[in-house]
Design an enzyme around this catalytic site. Structure first.
Site, PDB file in Angstrom:
ATOM      1  N   CYS A 120       0.810  -1.223   0.000  1.00  0.00           N
ATOM      2  CA  CYS A 120       0.000   0.000   0.000  1.00  0.00           C
ATOM      3  C   CYS A 120       0.845   1.276   0.000  1.00  0.00           C
ATOM      4  O   CYS A 120       0.349   2.350  -0.324  1.00  0.00           O
ATOM      5  CB  CYS A 120      -0.949   0.001   1.198  1.00  0.00           C
ATOM      6  N   HIS A 261      -3.927   6.790   3.093  1.00  0.00           N
ATOM      7  CA  HIS A 261      -4.227   5.481   2.513  1.00  0.00           C
ATOM      8  C   HIS A 261      -5.656   5.096   2.868  1.00  0.00           C
ATOM      9  O   HIS A 261      -6.105   5.280   3.998  1.00  0.00           O
ATOM     10  CB  HIS A 261      -3.252   4.430   3.047  1.00  0.00           C
ATOM     11  N   ASN A 291     -10.052  -0.962  -0.168  1.00  0.00           N
ATOM     12  CA  ASN A 291      -8.606  -0.814  -0.129  1.00  0.00           C
ATOM     13  C   ASN A 291      -8.030  -1.325  -1.444  1.00  0.00           C
ATOM     14  O   ASN A 291      -8.100  -2.515  -1.739  1.00  0.00           O
ATOM     15  CB  ASN A 291      -8.048  -1.614   1.054  1.00  0.00           C
TER      16      ASN A 291
END
Length: 334
Positions: A120, A261, A291
């Site tokens: 990520c 994020h 996500n």
């Protein structure tokens, strides 16, 4: 690793782009395939739906489409792109790099192209690398892309992970900044390899190849210890964001927007609280996309840019956290 970023050549973000697949997978859809429900998912994550790539749609396809949008906004032809970095943990193939396919798709034949794997955190790792290479004079521009087809690596029977992830791509064009341009003011990244067990895809690599004997164990899917990841994420994202804010000579009240994020709304709320930034100055879109790993912050940045949430002269902080464990942040004057 920190970077004071006081180099001779300032670097700006000249354009952004993103791409999301057409197919929408809602929480109601997930209720039909796994033991979960909308209230459980929304309460714990804030996610309501996510996008799923088509069967013949690969990471490189999504990356190329996001990249083309960023180039269009930046006013740079693909033929003039000098560097392509694709951040992904779901490459088209283990080799060659997905960036090579992107180079082919968009016609950037003069570009150096390679991938990085930082989960990520990959997009901001790419930003730091590209910024430094431009600042040092090696390149005059770069196309950085975060792209993932996580749906290919999900165990759709594991309700703790399958509700979290989606597919998509986000991109940005970096170039030498002129007098009237913004600037990437400071960057930060870090890693704690002692925590590799908290979030990983255990199978499919050289340590655990997929064989006929283990194929039914679904080892090439994402596995996560959620509570531990949450604790580390909040701490590391706060620390890295604070560092880039301080090194940029800014204070929390100077930050027009934090783009974090997009993993979990609880993590985002905790970061906003610890940075003393009002929630209305924190950009979120995970309710729509879930996500998307390396793509998440890049997609969010593009949406913030194109919807006017970021205006010229604004100070923006990007902050991420991912498997590795990895984390990164950047402070940008738009």
């Amino acid at each position: 690793m920190s970077d004071a970023d006081h180099s001779a050549i300032p670097v700006c973000i000249a354009g952004t782009g993103s791409y999301l697949p057409e197919k929408i997978l809602t929480n109601a859809d997930l209720e039909k395939i796994v033991d979960t429900d909308d209230e459980w998912i929304v309460t714990r994550t804030g996610i309501r739906e996510r996008r799923i790539a088509a069967d013949g749609e690969f990471t490189s396809h999504m990356a190329a489409k996001a990249g083309e949008k960023a180039l269009e906004q930046a006013g740079i032809d693909a033929a003039d792109v000098e560097l392509i970095i694709v951040a992904t943990i779901t490459p088209d193939t283990l080799t060659p790099a997905t960036a090579c396919y992107v180079q082919q798709h968009i016609g950037a034949q003069g570009a150096v192209a390679f991938d990085i794997s930082a989960a990520c955190s990959g997009f901001l790792y790419s930003m730091k690398i590209a910024k430094r290479l431009i600042s040092d004079g090696a390149f005059s521009n770069a196309l950085i892309i975060g792209a993932e087809k996580l749906s290919s690596f999900i165990n759709w029977e594991d309700r703790t992970t399958c509700v979290l992830f989606g597919d998509g791509a986000g991109a940005a064009v970096l170039r030498k900044a002129g007098p009237d341009d913004g600037e990437i003011l400071a960057t930060e990244m870090g890693t704690d390899g002692r925590q590799t067990h908290l979030l990983n895809i255990p199978g499919g690599g050289s340590a655990c190849p997929i064989t006929i004997e283990n194929a039914d164990k679904r080892l090439a899917t994402l596995a996560m210890l959620g509570k531990e990841v949450f604790k580390h994420a909040v701490t590391r994202m706060r620390q890295s964001a604070e560092k880039v804010i301080e090194r940029s000579g800014l204070k929390p009240e100077d930050i027009a927007l934090v783009v974090p994020h997009q993993a979990n709304l609880r993590i985002i709320d905790a970061i906003a609280d610890r940075l003393s930034v009002p929630k209305e100055r924190v950009f979120t879109n995970l309710q729509h996309y879930g996500n998307t790993s390396a793509a998440a912050v890049a997609i969010a940045l593009d949406e913030a840019n194109r919807t006017g949430a970021i205006k010229k002269g604004d100070h923006v902080v990007l902050v991420v956290f991912g498997a590795g464990l990895t984390w990164a942040a950047a402070a940008v004057r738009w």
